[in-house]
Design a protein around this motif. Structure first.
Motif, PDB file in Angstrom:
ATOM      1  N   ALA A 115       0.789  -1.273  -0.057  1.00 33.31           N
ATOM      2  CA  ALA A 115       0.057  -0.103   0.091  1.00 33.31           C
ATOM      3  C   ALA A 115       0.788   1.169   0.036  1.00 33.31           C
ATOM      4  O   ALA A 115       1.666   1.775   1.142  1.00 33.31           O
ATOM      5  N   ALA A 116       1.075   2.030  -1.273  1.00 35.04           N
ATOM      6  CA  ALA A 116       1.907   2.985  -1.328  1.00 35.04           C
ATOM      7  C   ALA A 116       0.965   4.396  -0.851  1.00 35.04           C
ATOM      8  O   ALA A 116      -0.329   4.351  -0.856  1.00 35.04           O
ATOM      9  N   PHE A 117       1.732   5.131   0.019  1.00 30.95           N
ATOM     10  CA  PHE A 117       1.111   6.391   0.509  1.00 30.95           C
ATOM     11  C   PHE A 117       1.968   7.562   0.753  1.00 30.95           C
ATOM     12  O   PHE A 117       3.326   7.410   0.395  1.00 30.95           O
ATOM     13  N   ASP A 118       1.439   8.733   0.818  1.00 33.50           N
ATOM     14  CA  ASP A 118       2.257  10.002   0.823  1.00 33.50           C
ATOM     15  C   ASP A 118       1.346  10.914   1.443  1.00 33.50           C
ATOM     16  O   ASP A 118       0.245  11.026   0.892  1.00 33.50           O
ATOM     17  N   PHE A 119       2.206  11.836   2.167  1.00 35.10           N
ATOM     18  CA  PHE A 119       1.525  12.825   2.853  1.00 35.10           C
ATOM     19  C   PHE A 119       1.850  14.219   1.933  1.00 35.10           C
ATOM     20  O   PHE A 119       3.039  14.053   1.680  1.00 35.10           O
ATOM     21  N   GLU A 120       1.022  15.015   1.744  1.00 38.88           N
ATOM     22  CA  GLU A 120       1.369  16.232   1.653  1.00 38.88           C
ATOM     23  C   GLU A 120       0.946  17.286   2.828  1.00 38.88           C
ATOM     24  O   GLU A 120       0.209  16.969   3.470  1.00 38.88           O
ATOM     25  N   SER A 121       2.126  18.104   2.708  1.00 38.59           N
ATOM     26  CA  SER A 121       1.838  18.892   4.212  1.00 38.59           C
ATOM     27  C   SER A 121       2.527  20.130   3.980  1.00 38.59           C
ATOM     28  O   SER A 121       2.946  20.533   3.102  1.00 38.59           O
ATOM     29  N   TYR A 122       2.433  20.944   5.294  1.00 38.37           N
ATOM     30  CA  TYR A 122       3.134  22.462   5.308  1.00 38.37           C
ATOM     31  C   TYR A 122       4.460  21.995   4.832  1.00 38.37           C
ATOM     32  O   TYR A 122       4.949  20.838   4.845  1.00 38.37           O
ATOM     33  N   LEU A 123       5.375  23.122   4.792  1.00 42.03           N
ATOM     34  CA  LEU A 123       6.563  22.836   4.628  1.00 42.03           C
ATOM     35  C   LEU A 123       7.536  22.817   5.905  1.00 42.03           C
ATOM     36  O   LEU A 123       7.043  23.019   6.811  1.00 42.03           O
ATOM     37  N   ILE A 124       8.563  22.028   5.997  1.00 43.74           N
ATOM     38  CA  ILE A 124       9.525  21.872   6.921  1.00 43.74           C
ATOM     39  C   ILE A 124      10.109  23.224   7.129  1.00 43.74           C
ATOM     40  O   ILE A 124      10.222  24.061   6.229  1.00 43.74           O
ATOM     41  N   ALA A 125      10.358  23.528   8.363  1.00 43.01           N
ATOM     42  CA  ALA A 125      10.839  24.768   8.973  1.00 43.01           C
ATOM     43  C   ALA A 125      11.659  24.646  10.216  1.00 43.01           C
ATOM     44  O   ALA A 125      11.505  23.356  10.834  1.00 43.01           O
ATOM     45  N   PRO A 126      12.413  25.253  10.586  1.00 45.10           N
ATOM     46  CA  PRO A 126      13.244  25.220  11.973  1.00 45.10           C
ATOM     47  C   PRO A 126      12.118  24.947  12.956  1.00 45.10           C
ATOM     48  O   PRO A 126      11.314  25.680  13.064  1.00 45.10           O
ATOM     49  N   GLY A 127      12.524  23.737  13.550  1.00 45.85           N
ATOM     50  CA  GLY A 127      11.515  23.457  14.840  1.00 45.85           C
ATOM     51  C   GLY A 127      10.520  22.939  14.246  1.00 45.85           C
ATOM     52  O   GLY A 127       9.697  22.613  15.295  1.00 45.85           O
ATOM     53  N   ARG A 128      10.389  22.408  12.890  1.00 44.56           N
ATOM     54  CA  ARG A 128       9.125  21.847  12.359  1.00 44.56           C
ATOM     55  C   ARG A 128       9.622  20.848  11.364  1.00 44.56           C
ATOM     56  O   ARG A 128       9.430  21.162  10.122  1.00 44.56           O
TER      57      ARG A 128
END
Length: 182
Positions: free
Chosen positions: A4-17
């Protein structure tokens, strides 16, 4: 076993995140239609897969997607650990790295004369001959999903939906062509 292939789309990575808020999850299981889900429904789907001993979760940069899931739903930790311990979480990029290491080609591929491209786009081109679109450019959807957070999926621009679905479809195809489940 059922990949089962999966992928999240999300907010961008940032310092502390490093595990940002998810905006959607896409998934693709062989012989089923790929699907895009809201974060809550996506986390429910992921939990169902983690509970299913026949499901193998397949991703590209899977550790990131698992981190996003755990940040959003920490109570999945025990299920995630169990799935990893049962070898039910795989990453097509790591599979490729291990294949290259076994040949001594991790830094340089003598077939191409260049370092190997371990990105999902590179692996998709290598294994399927398909060039993934929409990965580059400042306005690429991969950098903009935060704009869609909370918007009903049926109101999303078609390009945003297609980009998200393409990643899980491509991941499953790459996994199958790498040899899949043995």
């Amino acid at each position: 076993m059922k990949p089962a292939a999966f992928d999240f789309e999300s907010y961008l990575i940032a310092p502390g995140r490093l595990a940002p808020r998810p905006v959607c999850l896409t998934h693709h299981v062989e012989d089923e239609r790929p699907d895009i889900l809201t974060p809550g429904d996506g986390l429910d789907w992921l939990e169902d897969q983690l509970r299913d001993p026949e499901s193998i979760l397949v991703g590209a940069n899977t550790a990131y997607d698992i981190g996003v899931a755990l940040e959003a739903r920490p109570q999945l930790l025990e299920l995630v650990v169990d799935a990893y311990e049962a070898d039910r979480v795989v990453d097509v990029q790591i599979i490729e790295q291990l294949n290259l290491i076994s040949r001594g080609w991790l830094k340089f591929d003598p077939r191409t004369g260049r370092p190997p491209d371990l990105s999902l786009a590179g692996l998709t081109a290598k294994y399927t001959g398909v060039k993934l679109e929409g990965k580059d450019g400042a306005d690429a959807w991969r950098f903009r999903y935060h704009e869609l957070d909370g918007m009903p999926l049926d109101r999303w621009p078609e390009a945003a939906t297609e980009y998200a679905l393409t990643d899980s479809i491509a991941t499953l195809k790459v996994f199958e062509r790498q040899g899949g489940i043995k």
